[in-house]
Structures are given as C-alpha cells and as structure tokens.
Design a protein around this motif. Structure first.
Motif, PDB file in Angstrom:
ATOM      1  N   UNK A 165      -0.474 -20.394  37.846  1.00 51.42           N
ATOM      2  CA  UNK A 165       0.341 -19.218  38.101  1.00 51.42           C
ATOM      3  C   UNK A 165       0.063 -18.743  39.514  1.00 51.42           C
ATOM      4  N   UNK A 166       1.077 -18.279  40.210  1.00 49.65           N
ATOM      5  CA  UNK A 166       0.901 -17.821  41.591  1.00 49.65           C
ATOM      6  C   UNK A 166       0.455 -16.366  41.617  1.00 49.65           C
ATOM      7  N   UNK A 167      -0.704 -16.099  41.037  1.00 47.31           N
ATOM      8  CA  UNK A 167      -1.285 -14.762  40.997  1.00 47.31           C
ATOM      9  C   UNK A 167      -2.739 -14.860  41.439  1.00 47.31           C
ATOM     10  N   UNK A 168      -3.298 -13.734  41.884  1.00 50.05           N
ATOM     11  CA  UNK A 168      -4.689 -13.696  42.311  1.00 50.05           C
ATOM     12  C   UNK A 168      -5.616 -13.511  41.118  1.00 50.05           C
ATOM     13  N   UNK A 169      -6.914 -13.730  41.356  1.00 53.96           N
ATOM     14  CA  UNK A 169      -7.903 -13.534  40.306  1.00 53.96           C
ATOM     15  C   UNK A 169      -8.022 -12.050  39.963  1.00 53.96           C
ATOM     16  N   UNK A 170      -8.439 -11.760  38.736  1.00 52.28           N
ATOM     17  CA  UNK A 170      -8.578 -10.398  38.189  1.00 52.28           C
ATOM     18  C   UNK A 170      -7.247  -9.665  38.098  1.00 52.28           C
ATOM     19  N   UNK A 171      -6.157 -10.410  38.033  1.00 45.95           N
ATOM     20  CA  UNK A 171      -4.835  -9.827  37.866  1.00 45.95           C
ATOM     21  C   UNK A 171      -4.457  -9.889  36.389  1.00 45.95           C
ATOM     22  N   UNK A 226       3.974  -9.087  22.760  1.00 44.60           N
ATOM     23  CA  UNK A 226       3.407  -9.516  24.029  1.00 44.60           C
ATOM     24  C   UNK A 226       1.954  -9.924  23.845  1.00 44.60           C
ATOM     25  N   UNK A 227       1.513 -10.799  24.716  1.00 45.77           N
ATOM     26  CA  UNK A 227       0.111 -11.187  24.797  1.00 45.77           C
ATOM     27  C   UNK A 227      -0.317 -10.922  26.234  1.00 45.77           C
ATOM     28  N   UNK A 228      -1.381 -10.141  26.404  1.00 42.47           N
ATOM     29  CA  UNK A 228      -1.850  -9.813  27.748  1.00 42.47           C
ATOM     30  C   UNK A 228      -3.194 -10.475  27.991  1.00 42.47           C
ATOM     31  N   UNK A 229      -3.426 -10.814  29.248  1.00 40.35           N
ATOM     32  CA  UNK A 229      -4.675 -11.465  29.618  1.00 40.35           C
ATOM     33  C   UNK A 229      -5.015 -11.188  31.068  1.00 40.35           C
TER      34      UNK A 229
END
Length: 116
Positions: free
Chosen positions: A25-31, A54-57
């Motif tokens: 995924x094109x996201x940063x860590x701790x996002x 929804x599932x959040x992580x």
C-alpha cells in the motif's frame, strides 16, 4: 470474532490483533488504514460485501520479501538465464472489526415436503 476481507486481489481471514502481510500500500508507517470490502464476519455473509462493515488496522512496516531466483535453461542450446524477484509487501496489525447494520445471516435451505 473473525472477518474475511478482500485486498490486493486476495481474500484474507483476519482477527483482532493479527499481523498480516498484504500487497504493498502506498502509505507511510503508523498510518491507520480501513478495509471496506468485508466479505464475511463470523456467520454473516455479504452479497458480495457486508454494507457498513469495516476492518481497521495500523501499518507496521513496508518491505520486500526474500529474493526468489528463476532459472531458464535449454539443454544443448547454450541458453541460460537467471531472473530474480523481490515481492513488496505491507505488514498490518488489525485493530478493530466493526459489523454493519444490514448484514445478512447465513441461511440453510430446506426442501419442502411433497404432499399428495
């Protein structure tokens, strides 16, 4: 409680506090990330998805797997090629699973008895 989510063209079974590896995924860590494509939660099945579920992580890290080597060889032709590949991944810790209000329960069909 478990859920089956769809991400990266794959279906993954997750539970709270699981750590899963998915396509990059094109996201940063701790996002924080949210998966809206929930196929199933416990005994509730969507058609194809459960509305509102929804599932959040949280993204722990982005990285690459070990290198695999693919060797192409033709005997008696002097053709030898070696290719390598490292698959990128995202490691996610599942924080919460929330159910939707309009989930359908799994229904077993019964055959009606023939009356004469």
């Amino acid at each position: 409680m478990f859920a089956i989510i769809k991400t990266g063209g794959k279906q993954i079974k997750v539970q709270k506090d699981d750590e899963i590896f998915i396509e990059l995924l094109n996201e940063d860590e701790n996002t924080k990330v949210t998966f809206n494509e929930v196929l199933m939660i416990d005994d509730k099945i969507g058609a194809p998805f459960i509305k509102g579920a929804t599932v959040t992580g949280t993204i722990i890290k982005n990285g690459k797997d070990k290198k695999i080597r693919v060797i192409r060889y033709h005997s008696k032709k002097n053709i030898r090629k070696v290719y390598g590949h490292r698959q990128p991944y995202t490691k996610i810790k599942i924080d919460a699973i929330s159910t939707g209000a309009s989930a359908t329960k799994k229904v077993t069909t019964q055959v009606p008895e023939a009356s004469e």
